[in-house]
Design an enzyme around this catalytic site. Structure first.
Site, PDB file in Angstrom:
ATOM      1  N   SER A  82       0.789  -1.130  -0.085  1.00 35.13           N
ATOM      2  CA  SER A  82       0.119   0.010   0.053  1.00 35.13           C
ATOM      3  C   SER A  82       0.907   1.049   0.043  1.00 35.13           C
ATOM      4  O   SER A  82       1.584   1.429   0.907  1.00 35.13           O
ATOM      5  CB  SER A  82      -0.874  -0.021   1.259  1.00 35.13           C
ATOM      6  OG  SER A  82      -1.678   1.189   1.301  1.00 35.13           O
ATOM      7  N   TYR A 114      -4.379  -2.357   9.427  1.00 34.07           N
ATOM      8  CA  TYR A 114      -4.125  -2.246   7.880  1.00 34.07           C
ATOM      9  C   TYR A 114      -2.861  -1.705   7.489  1.00 34.07           C
ATOM     10  O   TYR A 114      -2.075  -2.338   6.716  1.00 34.07           O
ATOM     11  CB  TYR A 114      -5.270  -1.431   7.186  1.00 34.07           C
ATOM     12  CG  TYR A 114      -5.208  -1.518   5.715  1.00 34.07           C
ATOM     13  CD1 TYR A 114      -5.306  -2.684   4.879  1.00 34.07           C
ATOM     14  CD2 TYR A 114      -4.746  -0.442   4.915  1.00 34.07           C
ATOM     15  CE1 TYR A 114      -5.317  -2.370   3.693  1.00 34.07           C
ATOM     16  CE2 TYR A 114      -4.416  -0.397   3.749  1.00 34.07           C
ATOM     17  CZ  TYR A 114      -4.817  -1.529   3.015  1.00 34.07           C
ATOM     18  OH  TYR A 114      -4.762  -1.473   1.499  1.00 34.07           O
TER      19      TYR A 114
END
Length: 325
Positions: free
Chosen positions: A196, A211
């Site tokens: 990410s 996350y």
């Protein structure tokens, strides 16, 4: 007027400062060149089948980036092992790539949130059986979840965090370990782990703490494997997208309708850029040019400001998804 003073040579310290300034500018230019990924723009895409092998394994291939990556790899002539939890969706992707590109496919049902449970061990056995004897040249670890979304840590039950860790971290590790032995034996292969950009571009990721941490694991895992296996002919790379126009992202952001595809590309556009980066020896990269420019911009913004802006955005996301009374 003192002509001697005008003709006087600059002091030695002036030359030292000039040299230091030139070195700083050169270092800054190199850093900008690296961060922006402009070097990748100069690289020719590899023939993945010829370089690595005839088969690719793609996890989470039924929607978003995963589906587009599966289609793109099939377009480049790779046969596919598609690994996901929904048998009907897997079959749909299989039929699509087979009819459009004439490649062979296999499907493996695997709910990654059950990894390291009896059901997960059974699914891992099916995956090992599926790839046995295949010349798996490319592995794309794409499967990932962001649920429960923008919440404070105490607002979600522990099982939700366990599921996220299993999918984003644990499953990726086990699938990689299952595919690596064949690559090592053949002396070639490419592993792409989808991380990410948010976890890299921001000093912290409030309300997405687990996350963000799981995606930091992906980046560090990839960088370490890159060092371990580059001498064995295996290229390992963490690709870190920022926002891509997928269902997961659209459900997260509050401003998606106002952003162009330069900032938030379609999954197909992203997958095309991602496939071109495979095999070029960058252990970490942002394939999309718009994402690279965003990363460059972030380098000039103080970290405190980035965190404040990010927290404001994630608080809006949290409010948007709170149940209405």
């Amino acid at each position: 007027m003192d002509t001697d003073a005008c003709l006087r040579q600059p002091e030695p310290w002036f030359f030292s400062l000039a040299i230091l300034g030139a070195l700083y500018v050169a270092a800054f230019a190199c850093r900008l060149f690296h961060i922006s990924g402009l070097a990748l723009c100069l690289c020719q895409p590899k023939d993945l089948r010829r370089s690595y092998g005839a088969w690719a394994v793609v996890t989470g291939p039924t929607s978003g980036i995963g589906r587009s990556m599966a289609v793109e790899l099939a377009r480049r002539g790779l046969n596919l092992v598609l690994v996901g939890r929904d048998p009907a969706a897997l079959q749909d992707v299989s039929d699509t790539v087979s009819s459009a590109h004439g490649v062979l496919t296999k499907t493996v049902q695997f709910d990654f949130s059950l990894v390291s449970t009896p059901q997960g061990d059974e699914a891992m056995g099916r995956l090992r059986e599926a790839v046995a004897g295949l010349e798996v040249g490319v592995l794309v670890n794409n499967a990932g979840v962001a649920k429960p979304g923008a919440v404070y840590l105490h607002e979600a039950d522990a099982e939700a965090w366990v599921r996220m860790v299993r999918v984003n971290l644990w499953a990726m590790t086990e699938v990689t370990a299952a595919v690596l032995p064949g690559m090592v034996e053949r002396g070639r292969g490419a592993i792409v782990n989808i991380g990410s950009g948010a976890a890299e571009a921001l000093p912290s990721y409030p309300l997405y703490s687990v996350y963000g941490a799981s995606k930091q694991y992906v980046a560090q895992f990839s960088r370490s494997l890159y060092v371990e296996y580059t001498g064995k002919g295996i290229d390992v790379q963490c690709q870190a997208p920022l926002y891509v126009d997928t269902k997961m992202v659209v459900s997260m952001v509050t401003w998606g309708g106002y952003v162009s595809q330069v900032v938030m590309p379609t999954p197909d556009a992203y997958a095309g850029a991602a496939a071109r980066c495979i095999g070029h020896r960058y252990p970490f990269c942002l394939p999309n040019l718009g994402h690279r420019l965003q990363m460059c911009f972030n380098q000039f913004v103080p970290g405190r400001i980035l965190v404040v802006l990010c927290f404001r955005e994630t608080l809006q996301q949290r409010a948007m998804h709170l149940p209405r009374s």
